[in-house]
Design a protein around this motif. Sequence first.
Motif: not given
Length: 209
Positions: A180-187, A193-201
Amino acid sequence: MRIETRAFGPLQASAYLVWSDPERAVLVDPGDEPERLLAWLRESEARPEAVLLTHAHFDHVGAVRAVVEAHDLPVFLHPAARPVYERAAAAAMRWGLFIDPPPAEPLVDLAEGVLAVGPGFEVLHLPGHCPGHVAFYQAEAGAVFSGDLLFAGGVGRWDLPGADLDELKRSIRRLFELPGATRVFPGHGPATALAAERQGNPFVQDWLG
């Protein structure tokens, strides 16, 4: 691991220059504005040894030809992405845009596993938004370059030619198997971060259950 990023072109696609050793950097998704992108490379302390493509939509490949010609670099992409890559310039024209057609050579097929170039990325085949879409994961750095699979607050489109909603959902579920702590660098857009997206996406919440 060092990461530099700039957004290019009318769709503001993110390109990333990534390295642990500055003499062995990789350039991820050089999308547009060739002259500005080459100036960025000249200004950086890093020297790319390869171009890595998460996928082959025109907004992610528009500066590939200029980079290859200036730096004599191989281009890594998934074999399933080649037809999209070959049609990228024509696809841009349908949107009223122009890019230099990406070069047919030198191309290197991506497959799942750890790359020998750059900072030791693991390649994850994650289709759905585009055939042959991949992500580049670096476990030690806790970072993944997600292309157009996952954004801050959103996911990749599935209404484009070659896209598939069921595949996209499967790829999202697989991506979220990473810590979950993995940082995400999108296109496109800001890092998350995966944890933030799991909670808010909302898409992620619906598809992960």
